[in-house]
Write a protein that holds these residues in place. Sequence first.
Motif, PDB file in Angstrom:
ATOM      1  N   GLY A   1       0.808  -1.207   0.000  1.00 22.79           N
ATOM      2  CA  GLY A   1       0.000   0.000   0.000  1.00 22.79           C
ATOM      3  C   GLY A   1       0.843   1.260   0.000  1.00 22.79           C
ATOM      4  N   ARG A   2       1.954   1.228   0.741  1.00 24.78           N
ATOM      5  CA  ARG A   2       2.848   2.388   0.751  1.00 24.78           C
ATOM      6  C   ARG A   2       3.379   2.669  -0.653  1.00 24.78           C
ATOM      7  N   GLY A   3       3.753   1.601  -1.363  1.00 19.56           N
ATOM      8  CA  GLY A   3       4.264   1.798  -2.710  1.00 19.56           C
ATOM      9  C   GLY A   3       3.217   2.335  -3.657  1.00 19.56           C
ATOM     10  N   VAL A   4       1.996   1.804  -3.562  1.00 24.50           N
ATOM     11  CA  VAL A   4       0.907   2.276  -4.425  1.00 24.50           C
ATOM     12  C   VAL A   4       0.622   3.754  -4.149  1.00 24.50           C
ATOM     13  N   ALA A   5       0.507   4.101  -2.867  1.00 22.48           N
ATOM     14  CA  ALA A   5       0.213   5.498  -2.516  1.00 22.48           C
ATOM     15  C   ALA A   5       1.317   6.430  -3.010  1.00 22.48           C
ATOM     16  N   GLU A   6       2.571   6.031  -2.814  1.00 21.31           N
ATOM     17  CA  GLU A   6       3.684   6.891  -3.201  1.00 21.31           C
ATOM     18  C   GLU A   6       3.776   7.057  -4.721  1.00 21.31           C
ATOM     19  N   CYS A   7       3.554   5.985  -5.470  1.00 20.13           N
ATOM     20  CA  CYS A   7       3.658   6.089  -6.924  1.00 20.13           C
ATOM     21  C   CYS A   7       2.551   6.963  -7.506  1.00 20.13           C
ATOM     22  N   PHE A   8       1.350   6.851  -6.976  1.00 22.82           N
ATOM     23  CA  PHE A   8       0.283   7.735  -7.461  1.00 22.82           C
ATOM     24  C   PHE A   8       0.563   9.182  -7.069  1.00 22.82           C
ATOM     25  N   ARG A   9       1.127   9.384  -5.878  1.00 22.67           N
ATOM     26  CA  ARG A   9       1.467  10.762  -5.493  1.00 22.67           C
ATOM     27  C   ARG A   9       2.539  11.326  -6.426  1.00 22.67           C
ATOM     28  N   GLN A  10       3.546  10.506  -6.757  1.00 24.96           N
ATOM     29  CA  GLN A  10       4.597  10.991  -7.651  1.00 24.96           C
ATOM     30  C   GLN A  10       4.079  11.223  -9.060  1.00 24.96           C
ATOM     31  N   ALA A  11       2.931  10.602  -9.382  1.00 26.27           N
ATOM     32  CA  ALA A  11       2.274  10.877 -10.663  1.00 26.27           C
ATOM     33  C   ALA A  11       1.297  12.043 -10.536  1.00 26.27           C
ATOM     34  N   HIS A  12       1.422  12.790  -9.437  1.00 29.05           N
ATOM     35  CA  HIS A  12       0.675  14.037  -9.220  1.00 29.05           C
ATOM     36  C   HIS A  12      -0.804  13.824  -8.936  1.00 29.05           C
ATOM     37  N   ALA A  13      -1.137  12.664  -8.367  1.00 29.96           N
ATOM     38  CA  ALA A  13      -2.488  12.472  -7.857  1.00 29.96           C
ATOM     39  C   ALA A  13      -2.580  13.025  -6.441  1.00 29.96           C
ATOM     40  N   VAL A  14      -3.804  13.290  -5.992  1.00 33.77           N
ATOM     41  CA  VAL A  14      -4.067  13.692  -4.606  1.00 33.77           C
ATOM     42  C   VAL A  14      -4.487  12.424  -3.869  1.00 33.77           C
ATOM     43  N   VAL A  15      -3.639  11.933  -2.972  1.00 34.18           N
ATOM     44  CA  VAL A  15      -3.790  10.592  -2.418  1.00 34.18           C
ATOM     45  C   VAL A  15      -4.227  10.635  -0.959  1.00 34.18           C
ATOM     46  N   SER A  16      -5.273   9.861  -0.649  1.00 35.27           N
ATOM     47  CA  SER A  16      -5.683   9.650   0.739  1.00 35.27           C
ATOM     48  C   SER A  16      -5.567   8.166   1.049  1.00 35.27           C
ATOM     49  N   VAL A  17      -5.449   7.858   2.341  1.00 35.31           N
ATOM     50  CA  VAL A  17      -5.230   6.487   2.796  1.00 35.31           C
ATOM     51  C   VAL A  17      -6.286   6.111   3.818  1.00 35.31           C
ATOM     52  N   ILE A  18      -6.821   4.904   3.681  1.00 34.49           N
ATOM     53  CA  ILE A  18      -7.685   4.307   4.695  1.00 34.49           C
ATOM     54  C   ILE A  18      -6.940   3.109   5.269  1.00 34.49           C
ATOM     55  N   GLU A  19      -6.765   3.079   6.574  1.00 34.56           N
ATOM     56  CA  GLU A  19      -5.999   2.016   7.218  1.00 34.56           C
ATOM     57  C   GLU A  19      -6.570   1.772   8.611  1.00 34.56           C
ATOM     58  N   VAL A  20      -6.794   0.489   8.969  1.00 31.35           N
ATOM     59  CA  VAL A  20      -7.398   0.175  10.267  1.00 31.35           C
ATOM     60  C   VAL A  20      -6.382   0.155  11.394  1.00 31.35           C
ATOM     61  N   ASP A  21      -5.119  -0.079  11.097  1.00 37.34           N
ATOM     62  CA  ASP A  21      -4.072  -0.155  12.118  1.00 37.34           C
ATOM     63  C   ASP A  21      -3.655   1.259  12.515  1.00 37.34           C
ATOM     64  N   PRO A  22      -3.788   1.631  13.788  1.00 32.46           N
ATOM     65  CA  PRO A  22      -3.446   2.998  14.198  1.00 32.46           C
ATOM     66  C   PRO A  22      -1.997   3.373  13.928  1.00 32.46           C
ATOM     67  N   VAL A  23      -1.074   2.422  14.093  1.00 33.19           N
ATOM     68  CA  VAL A  23       0.343   2.726  13.860  1.00 33.19           C
ATOM     69  C   VAL A  23       0.590   2.961  12.373  1.00 33.19           C
ATOM     70  N   ALA A  24      -0.015   2.129  11.522  1.00 30.06           N
ATOM     71  CA  ALA A  24       0.126   2.331  10.079  1.00 30.06           C
ATOM     72  C   ALA A  24      -0.534   3.641   9.645  1.00 30.06           C
ATOM     73  N   ARG A  25      -1.654   3.993  10.293  1.00 28.40           N
ATOM     74  CA  ARG A  25      -2.286   5.289   9.990  1.00 28.40           C
ATOM     75  C   ARG A  25      -1.345   6.428  10.328  1.00 28.40           C
ATOM     76  N   LEU A  26      -0.674   6.325  11.468  1.00 26.55           N
ATOM     77  CA  LEU A  26       0.283   7.360  11.844  1.00 26.55           C
ATOM     78  C   LEU A  26       1.400   7.455  10.812  1.00 26.55           C
ATOM     79  N   ARG A  27       1.897   6.303  10.388  1.00 23.17           N
ATOM     80  CA  ARG A  27       2.959   6.312   9.384  1.00 23.17           C
ATOM     81  C   ARG A  27       2.499   7.000   8.106  1.00 23.17           C
TER      82      ARG A  27
END
Length: 377
Positions: free
Chosen positions: A199-225
């Motif tokens: 998921g980190r890779g997917v989010a980062e690659c879309f961001r580098q392609a100039h998308a506006v990226v949001s994340v949904i994650e159930v793990d609080p530590v992963a959400r913080l990251r």
Amino acid sequence: MLSRIPWVVGSCGLLSAIGAEFDRTRPFAHMVIGTAIHLEPKTAALLLTLRRGGAEIIAAGNLNSTQAETVDYLRAHGVRVVGSTTTDHDTHLAELERVLDAEPHLLLDNGGELFERYLARPYERLLGGTEETTSGRMRLEPLRAELARPVLVVNDSPIKQFAENTRAVGLSVLESFLRITNRTPHGARVTVLGYGACGRGVAECFRQAHAVVSVIEVDPVARLRAHLDGFDVLDRATALSSAEVVVTVTGARDVLLPEDLALLKNDTILANAGHFPDEINLGDAEVTPGAEGIDTVRLVDGKRLYLLGGGHMVNLAGPRALGNSVESMDLGFALQSRCLEAVATGAVGPDSCVVPVPTAIDERVATDYVALRSTSV
């Protein structure tokens, strides 16, 4: 049309070197290796490397990722391939049974399905094997006591995590989105469900392609990251209702449910990058197959959505899918080869049941890869 497979096989430098070594050492002599894995050009390089170690290979594919050209190539090079491309679950399960009919000495599993089915019909000569995925590890962890054999989880290698899952999966998912849709992600609102290594890779690659990226994650530590990495970590309803593209990448079932689909805007594009085609649950929605892997999903309220690759792994779905990069898979499949060698030669025992790749194998593959790349400078 000329085949891409010789190019891919020839580009796997680590596997070529391991294959040359296996020609001499023959760690799999008189052994059968059974596998159910995505059959595409890079897995052809892996299976032919194992053949050079003396193994007889019997292989089935995974749902909607088997490429007919690769099947033909493997058969021409002495690999017994069961079935071909399928999206039918029952057909897939029948092919797994045919792999186990051969009573393989080693299993190279991809999702835990072969080991799970082995327990329902055990036989004596199974030594153990490997599991490729996090999904498979989750499936097999409760079965350790029953398995009682070495099963090394390649996806838990740090090499696999950063080289393939974060870097390569992100790139291949973005490449598939571009190829299938011919849409630009520039300025698009993309919601990624799951912020593990993939998921980190997917989010980062879309961001580098100039998308506006949001994340949904159930793990609080992963959400913080995700937050500290600079992504919008919104509540589920807000992230979904504003999305133009939604990508699930968790390895779990029913990540996106019918009630979630009701929150989406008309014409939202859905894609799954998780291992099993169960992350997006369409419920009673009407699905109309479309060209180039773009299905139209019509909800009961009349809303129209688009589903890529039938909900299967988007980076391996469809006849023109490329999957992850050659270099990342060369590394991952070098780990596979060395782990299977360790099981075959007795270098690991029953206490290594559903555990990560041994550190010594990680270090050997890392050292060999850097040395290989350095000699090409």
